[in-house]
Design a protein around this motif. Structure first.
Motif, short mmCIF file in Angstrom:
data_model
loop_
_atom_site.label_atom_id
_atom_site.label_comp_id
_atom_site.label_asym_id
_atom_site.label_seq_id
_atom_site.Cartn_x
_atom_site.Cartn_y
_atom_site.Cartn_z
N THR A 96 -1.62 -20.45 -1.72
CA THR A 96 -2.68 -20.41 -1.14
C THR A 96 -2.97 -21.37 -0.28
O THR A 96 -2.28 -22.81 0.04
N PRO A 136 -3.18 -23.90 -7.06
CA PRO A 136 -4.77 -24.14 -6.90
C PRO A 136 -5.50 -24.30 -8.36
O PRO A 136 -5.18 -24.16 -9.47
N GLY A 191 -9.78 -23.08 -9.46
CA GLY A 191 -10.20 -21.61 -9.30
C GLY A 191 -10.33 -21.74 -11.13
O GLY A 191 -10.25 -21.72 -12.36
N PHE A 205 -3.65 -16.23 -10.80
CA PHE A 205 -4.43 -16.95 -9.96
C PHE A 205 -6.17 -15.49 -9.55
O PHE A 205 -5.44 -14.45 -8.57
N TRP A 242 -9.27 -15.67 -8.84
CA TRP A 242 -10.50 -16.25 -8.50
C TRP A 242 -10.88 -17.61 -7.81
O TRP A 242 -10.11 -18.48 -8.40
N ASP A 243 -10.90 -18.07 -6.52
CA ASP A 243 -10.78 -19.35 -5.90
C ASP A 243 -12.38 -19.89 -5.59
O ASP A 243 -12.80 -21.30 -4.93
N SER A 250 -13.86 -20.37 -3.02
CA SER A 250 -13.18 -21.45 -1.79
C SER A 250 -14.27 -22.77 -2.23
O SER A 250 -14.79 -23.59 -1.60
N GLY A 259 -13.68 -26.67 -7.60
CA GLY A 259 -13.30 -25.81 -8.39
C GLY A 259 -14.17 -25.42 -9.75
O GLY A 259 -15.13 -25.18 -9.22
#
Length: 539
Positions: A253, A310, A312, A325, A327-328, A331, A335
């Motif tokens: 990521t 990451p 999320g 993973f 969904w982030d 952006s 979080g």
């Protein structure tokens, strides 16, 4: 009961304060004076972090001196504080202490502890006390003696709770997980049940089909919200626990490198949601957390060393052995702060991320679309909290409380059909709910609707110090029985005109007794309080 003046707007009668017995390590001194509370509220984001927040920056980021160990934002103490020097010595020759060294140290400790099993012990330790953290009236906000504790971040109550046997689990920001089997008694007894955990920082608790999950790491975005080390699972009410592997493999990521390991190591878990139709399907939201809290305040950094997981939204289809993973957070730099499933379709997922509003997936997390924009999209501290309920017509209602740093003021809204299409929202913000979480909605902000009661909703946040004892009870906890149109201020009770029992400022969790939506347990920076469920109009 409608919001009305003068004096007390409306209050709960005989709210009995119930303490959690020394739930954990205090992250700050519990001085309850008015001046101390105001000062603490101003600085809780972390010294120089206030300036960063004001311009929409990230108070956990590198531009904030408080992110340094022991800094407290004081230039003359940076970078040669004792805490920073100690950290640097332990990390040498590296500049950071990587995950595997932390995990190796834990494994070594457990091995040494295991060697003592069956061997002759020359001495034993016993607790000298105190069992209760008794706070004298001279140090409390209302001037009466109270029992207090450290910050409570999450609670869950057994669905079979009844007056003579009611099991309640409580999580603390720095004190692990506690359980009582007599939560409705006059003096509940408490047991510490997370001694096997690798950390005492707990972010969330979930009870699903008799299985208890504890997500470590506090996601409340403060300078002492400590990061965690994954998820623990118990099938016997917390007597024994298993650490979920939560493995991700070669996950690449932006800004985090390519990572293999525990998806939540060094992060803070905000939500654990179990699919009611398939207990092997889990959705877990994660956010930033500081790594290391000094004796002064603030953490070393909210960025674990590379490579790192990451933050999320993650999904597991094998009960937590592995995660994907999904969904982030669009952006988000902080979080995901909240996750829920639609009450009519477990394939529909709702998630909120700092600064990004609320999003919906109708395909089990494969894709997401925004259904509510952020209130303050230029602020990384914007936090939307929500709760969903099924209406009698089959539609899904969502309540939303949202705010950032106080400008714009926090708001409360509702939509009665969020499962499909583009939801329409009704702004129900009035005097009761306006600015309910003041300037720290990123820290103390929550919405709760009791199961099976879609017209009832609790909204909780900070505390209105200047209103307390005057035009309101403090507006820390608000309760509506008409779908958010009008609210009752539940923050103080009717036990006294001068020193009533009141709820500690800075709310983080509420649960109600099954079948009795007016009797609630509230978790805040001061521990746990319980209401009686009876009302009296003292306006």
């Amino acid at each position: 009961m409608k919001w009305q003046r003068p004096k007390f707007l409306a209050a709960l009668v005989a709210v009995a304060l119930v303490s959690v017995v020394a739930v954990g390590l205090l992250s700050r001194g519990e001085d309850d004076s008015f001046e101390h509370r105001l000062e603490w509220a101003k600085t809780h984001t972390g010294g120089a972090g206030l300036a960063s927040i004001a311009k929409g920056g990230d108070p956990d980021g590198g531009d904030n001196q408080q992110a340094l160990v022991g800094s407290k934002g004081e230039k003359e103490r940076t970078p040669v504080s004792a805490e920073e020097e100690s950290y640097a010595n332990r990390a040498y020759p590296e500049t950071e202490i990587p995950f595997f060294l932390t995990q190796t140290a834990q494994a070594a400790f457990n091995e040494v502890k295991g060697r003592a099993v069956g061997r002759r012990v020359t001495g034993e330790w016993s607790l000298l006390g105190p069992q209760n953290a008794q706070m004298p009236g001279a140090l409390t906000f209302r001037g009466a003696d109270e029992v207090t504790s450290g910050r409570v971040t999450a609670m869950v109550i057994d669905t079979t709770c009844k007056p003579n046997q009611c099991r309640l689990w409580v999580a603390a920001a720095g004190g692990g997980v506690w359980r009582t089997d007599n939560a409705l008694s006059g003096s509940p007894t408490w047991k510490f049940i997370s001694g096997s955990f690798a950390t005492n920082a707990i972010g969330t608790l979930t009870l699903a089909n008799g299985v208890l999950y504890a997500g470590t790491g506090e996601p409340n975005a403060s300078g002492d919200s400590e990061a965690g080390l994954g998820i623990y699972k118990s099938t016997d009410g917390g007597d024994t626990w298993t650490h979920l592997a939560s493995a991700v493999t070669a996950l690449t990521t932006p800004g985090n490198g390519t990572y293999t390991g525990d998806a939540f190591a060094g992060r803070s878990i905000s939500s654990i949601v179990v699919d009611p139709t398939n207990p092997n399907v889990l959705y877990v939201g994660s956010a930033r957390g500081v790594r290391g809290v000094s004796s002064v305040t603030g953490g070393a950094t909210s960025n674990p060393p590379l490579a790192r997981p990451p933050f999320g939204l993650f999904k597991s289809t094998d009960g937590g052995d592995t995660f994907t993973f999904v969904w982030d957070g669009n952006s988000s730099v902080r979080g995901v702060n909240k996750v829920e499933l639609d009450p009519s379709s477990s394939n529909t997922v709702y998630a909120a991320a700092f600064q990004q509003g609320i999003w919906r997936s109708t395909d089990g997390g494969a894709t997401f679309a925004q259904i509510k924009t952020a209130l303050a999209p230029t602020f990384s501290t914007d936090r939307a909290e929500f709760a969903v309920a099924r209406l009698s017509n089959g539609n899904t209602r969502m309540y939303v409380g949202e705010g950032a740093t106080g400008s714009p003021a926090s708001t409360f809204s509702r939509s009665d059909n969020v499962a499909t299409g583009s939801p329409s929202w009704t702004n129900l913000t009035g005097y009761a709910t306006s600015n309910y979480c003041t300037g720290q909605c990123w820290y103390d902000n929550g919405v709760y609707t009791p199961p099976g009661k879609p017209d009832e909703v609790y909204l909780y946040g900070s505390f209105q110090y200047t209103e307390y004892g005057g035009v309101s009870n403090g507006r820390a906890v608000l309760y509506s029985t008409n779908a958010g149109v009008a609210f009752t201020d539940m923050t103080a009770d009717a036990s006294s005109d001068t020193t009533p029992h009141s709820i500690h400022p800075d709310q983080h969790s509420i649960v109600t007794v099954p079948g009795d939506s007016k009797t609630f347990f509230n978790g805040s920076d001061g521990g746990v309080v319980r209401s009686s469920g009876a009302f009296k109009n003292i306006s």
